[in-house]
Each structure stands twice: as C-alpha cells, then as structure tokens.
Design a protein around this motif. Sequence first.
Motif, PDB file in Angstrom:
ATOM      1  N   GLU A 157      68.018 122.311 -12.917  1.00 30.40           N
ATOM      2  CA  GLU A 157      68.055 122.445 -11.487  1.00 30.40           C
ATOM      3  C   GLU A 157      66.707 122.319 -11.106  1.00 30.40           C
ATOM      4  OE1 GLU A 157      70.284 123.031  -7.888  1.00 30.40           O
ATOM      5  OE2 GLU A 157      71.026 122.648 -10.050  1.00 30.40           O
ATOM      6  N   SER A 158      65.598 123.195 -11.741  1.00 31.23           N
ATOM      7  CA  SER A 158      64.454 123.149 -11.310  1.00 31.23           C
ATOM      8  C   SER A 158      63.628 121.889 -11.530  1.00 31.23           C
ATOM      9  CB  SER A 158      63.810 124.199 -11.891  1.00 31.23           C
ATOM     10  OG  SER A 158      62.331 124.292 -11.488  1.00 31.23           O
ATOM     11  N   LEU A 159      63.890 120.942 -12.539  1.00 29.82           N
ATOM     12  CA  LEU A 159      63.201 119.844 -12.750  1.00 29.82           C
ATOM     13  C   LEU A 159      63.589 118.827 -11.671  1.00 29.82           C
ATOM     14  CD1 LEU A 159      62.939 119.861 -16.621  1.00 29.82           C
ATOM     15  CD2 LEU A 159      61.139 120.495 -14.836  1.00 29.82           C
ATOM     16  N   ILE A 160      65.059 118.458 -11.509  1.00 36.66           N
ATOM     17  CA  ILE A 160      65.431 117.596 -10.816  1.00 36.66           C
ATOM     18  C   ILE A 160      64.973 117.830  -9.235  1.00 36.66           C
ATOM     19  CG2 ILE A 160      67.769 118.582 -10.022  1.00 36.66           C
ATOM     20  CD1 ILE A 160      66.950 114.866 -11.305  1.00 36.66           C
ATOM     21  N   GLY A 161      64.811 119.089  -8.884  1.00 38.32           N
ATOM     22  CA  GLY A 161      64.196 119.531  -7.642  1.00 38.32           C
ATOM     23  C   GLY A 161      63.237 118.957  -7.498  1.00 38.32           C
ATOM     24  N   LYS A 162      62.175 118.939  -8.273  1.00 37.25           N
ATOM     25  CA  LYS A 162      60.664 118.813  -8.261  1.00 37.25           C
ATOM     26  C   LYS A 162      60.626 117.260  -8.559  1.00 37.25           C
ATOM     27  CE  LYS A 162      59.223 123.127 -10.081  1.00 37.25           C
ATOM     28  NZ  LYS A 162      58.287 123.503  -9.009  1.00 37.25           N
ATOM     29  N   PHE A 163      61.568 116.509  -8.896  1.00 33.53           N
ATOM     30  CA  PHE A 163      61.497 115.066  -9.400  1.00 33.53           C
ATOM     31  C   PHE A 163      61.350 114.496  -8.087  1.00 33.53           C
ATOM     32  CE2 PHE A 163      62.089 110.994 -11.068  1.00 33.53           C
ATOM     33  CZ  PHE A 163      61.696 110.813 -12.262  1.00 33.53           C
ATOM     34  N   PRO A 164      60.269 113.197  -7.722  1.00 28.47           N
ATOM     35  CA  PRO A 164      60.449 112.470  -6.601  1.00 28.47           C
ATOM     36  C   PRO A 164      61.492 111.889  -6.264  1.00 28.47           C
ATOM     37  CG  PRO A 164      58.982 111.527  -8.122  1.00 28.47           C
ATOM     38  CD  PRO A 164      59.610 113.104  -8.892  1.00 28.47           C
ATOM     39  N   GLY A 165      61.927 111.462  -5.147  1.00 29.81           N
ATOM     40  CA  GLY A 165      63.090 110.611  -4.654  1.00 29.81           C
ATOM     41  C   GLY A 165      64.096 111.593  -4.001  1.00 29.81           C
ATOM     42  N   ASN A 166      65.086 110.863  -3.429  1.00 26.15           N
ATOM     43  CA  ASN A 166      66.289 111.223  -2.902  1.00 26.15           C
ATOM     44  C   ASN A 166      67.513 111.488  -3.761  1.00 26.15           C
ATOM     45  OD1 ASN A 166      65.264 110.854  -0.149  1.00 26.15           O
ATOM     46  ND2 ASN A 166      65.832 108.749  -0.246  1.00 26.15           N
ATOM     47  N   MET A 167      67.888 112.843  -3.724  1.00 25.00           N
ATOM     48  CA  MET A 167      68.960 113.169  -4.631  1.00 25.00           C
ATOM     49  C   MET A 167      70.420 112.704  -4.351  1.00 25.00           C
ATOM     50  SD  MET A 167      69.875 117.145  -5.876  1.00 25.00           S
ATOM     51  CE  MET A 167      68.036 117.342  -6.220  1.00 25.00           C
ATOM     52  N   VAL A 168      71.149 112.338  -5.076  1.00 28.00           N
ATOM     53  CA  VAL A 168      72.363 111.910  -5.478  1.00 28.00           C
ATOM     54  C   VAL A 168      73.343 112.770  -5.735  1.00 28.00           C
ATOM     55  CG1 VAL A 168      74.354 110.091  -5.592  1.00 28.00           C
ATOM     56  CG2 VAL A 168      71.801 109.663  -4.750  1.00 28.00           C
ATOM     57  N   GLU A 169      74.405 113.452  -5.499  1.00 29.49           N
ATOM     58  CA  GLU A 169      75.303 114.305  -6.260  1.00 29.49           C
ATOM     59  C   GLU A 169      76.582 113.545  -6.449  1.00 29.49           C
ATOM     60  OE1 GLU A 169      75.887 117.898  -4.059  1.00 29.49           O
ATOM     61  OE2 GLU A 169      73.783 118.552  -4.302  1.00 29.49           O
ATOM     62  N   TYR A 170      76.933 113.694  -7.781  1.00 32.94           N
ATOM     63  CA  TYR A 170      78.184 113.572  -8.313  1.00 32.94           C
ATOM     64  C   TYR A 170      79.035 114.523  -8.762  1.00 32.94           C
ATOM     65  CZ  TYR A 170      76.192 108.785  -8.576  1.00 32.94           C
ATOM     66  OH  TYR A 170      75.238 107.558  -8.246  1.00 32.94           O
ATOM     67  N   VAL A 171      80.163 114.734  -8.239  1.00 33.32           N
ATOM     68  CA  VAL A 171      81.110 116.048  -8.370  1.00 33.32           C
ATOM     69  C   VAL A 171      82.308 115.435  -9.108  1.00 33.32           C
ATOM     70  CG1 VAL A 171      82.379 117.808  -7.059  1.00 33.32           C
ATOM     71  CG2 VAL A 171      80.380 116.699  -6.144  1.00 33.32           C
ATOM     72  N   SER A 172      82.718 116.360 -10.196  1.00 34.51           N
ATOM     73  CA  SER A 172      83.750 116.136 -11.197  1.00 34.51           C
ATOM     74  C   SER A 172      85.194 116.119 -10.489  1.00 34.51           C
ATOM     75  CB  SER A 172      83.648 117.144 -12.210  1.00 34.51           C
ATOM     76  OG  SER A 172      83.672 118.524 -11.695  1.00 34.51           O
ATOM     77  N   THR A 173      86.108 115.606 -10.863  1.00 36.03           N
ATOM     78  CA  THR A 173      87.458 115.738 -10.377  1.00 36.03           C
ATOM     79  C   THR A 173      88.002 117.514 -10.619  1.00 36.03           C
ATOM     80  OG1 THR A 173      87.952 113.545 -10.896  1.00 36.03           O
ATOM     81  CG2 THR A 173      89.670 114.980 -10.445  1.00 36.03           C
ATOM     82  N   ASP A 174      88.527 117.661  -9.669  1.00 37.34           N
ATOM     83  CA  ASP A 174      88.895 119.337  -9.801  1.00 37.34           C
ATOM     84  C   ASP A 174      90.008 119.438  -9.127  1.00 37.34           C
ATOM     85  OD1 ASP A 174      88.125 119.005  -7.214  1.00 37.34           O
ATOM     86  OD2 ASP A 174      86.466 120.688  -7.340  1.00 37.34           O
TER      87      ASP A 174
END
Length: 271
Positions: A157-174
């Motif tokens: 969670e910390s690393l992907i937040g520091k990584f440059p670029g726009n974040m895309v989220e994929y949510v599992s089927t629930d």
Amino acid sequence: MANRKAVEALNLLLQDLMENQLLFGGKTVVLGGDFRQTIPIVRRGSREEIVDACLVYSSIWLLIRKIHLTQNMRAMEDPVFTDLLLRVGEGIEPNVRVDYINLPEDMCLSYHGSDSPLDTLVNEIFPSFDAYSSGSSSLINTAILTPNNECMGEINESLIGKFPGNMVEYVSTDYANDPSQQQYYQDYMNAISVGSLPPHVLKLKVNCPVMLLRNLNPLEGLCNGTRLIVRDLGRHVIGAVIAVGTHSAICCFIKGQNIKFNKILNSTASC
C-alpha cells in the motif's frame, strides 16, 4: 518444505501402483530443501508439531540417500553474508538471549524517529521511484521480504502510493448467490485475505511490477510466479511484458471474464 505425511503418502501410493514394497515403488524421487532455512508449515501448530512434521522424523528418512550441497550459489559474491548464514544455520553464532542473535551493523538501518519505521525502510530500499518511471525492470531485482501477508499488504500500500503515475483500482467480485444475504456476507468477503489471493482492492499503476498467481498459459511463460511489468491498464484488459526468464520482453494481455483481475494478479512491489 513438504510435510512428512505428504511424502509418506506418495511413498505408499507408488508402492501400491508398482505392486511392491520398495521405497517409492522403486522409482527415483528427488527431494530438495534445507531444514535450516525452510521447515514444514503447520497452521497454528506448536513448535513440537512443526518439528514432528519434518521429514527427518519419518520412518523412511533412513532409507533416503542424502546428497549435500556445499557452495552457496546465491550469495557466492558476498562471502561475509554466506559465513553468517552458515553460522546461524549450524547454531554456532553467539546468542544475545535465547533464540536471539546480533545482526551486523551493515545489515541494520538507523532510525531517528523523524519518519515512520516503514517510510525509513522504503526510502532506503527504493530511494527514487522516478528512476523506474520508464518501466525499468531493475525494480524486479529489489525486494522487501515480509514474514506474513498482513505486513506485505501494508508495505505494498505504501509503495504503490509512492510509485509515479495514476492509480487504477480493480475490485474483486463480492456478490452473494442469494441477494437477500448480500448485506451479511459482503463485508466478510471483502475482508478475506489468504496466501494465494491478493486483497479485495488491487491498486496498480503503469510500469509497476506484478506477479501472476495462476497458470494462464505456461507454454508462453504465463504461469504461477511469473513476474511482469504493467504497460497498460484498461477497464477489462491489462497489458504487460514479462520481466525475466526465457520469455522476457514478450508482451501479453490479460483479460478479466467471470472473475476480476485481482483474482489473477498480485501487486509485488514488496515481494
């Protein structure tokens, strides 16, 4: 390291198939591992139960031919670290307290309290994520090892937040099969975290590393454990390139169908 009961079951199965009482039915079976590094995993087991699950306590251990490796190929360029591993493994490294040893100073990080311990660790291991913005696969060769999945999730969670670029989220089927039960099980399904699956919400960015968790196409190099670099994040398709191995630099597309992407991919910025 496999539980000794699994090896014993394989022995009995081969004896039954070959209709004899020879070890593994007379077939050649190669077992590999180091008891000083990896021991069987017994869920919620005591120390005695874990030790009892080792192959050395099996009745077939005395019948197995032992071949010992003497050179550490992974750390051959770091003899000081190799010697430390051998001393710890052989139990001759001096103990500070029971089951505790002093680590060399060059293996420890100084922490002065200005940042959180996690930020201090991340900044030391990954000093500049801008260097990876071009999709350099050198990020694959750097890792933070974690003792359990809970720690891995926090670090990712910390690393992907520091990584440059726009974040895309994929949510599992629930969704529950019975809509009337949705309110009771949705939170539970979203909280499930097991070793073979990533979290409910998978966050990715272009050029970040990922790891496959399924054998999608082994002939093309897409199997469990394959490391890739994300190149494109679509709504239903993820474009990536294989980072290492005989299929490195090969582009591939992973499409979500009846399951969401985070049932296939796992963010691996820390592992």
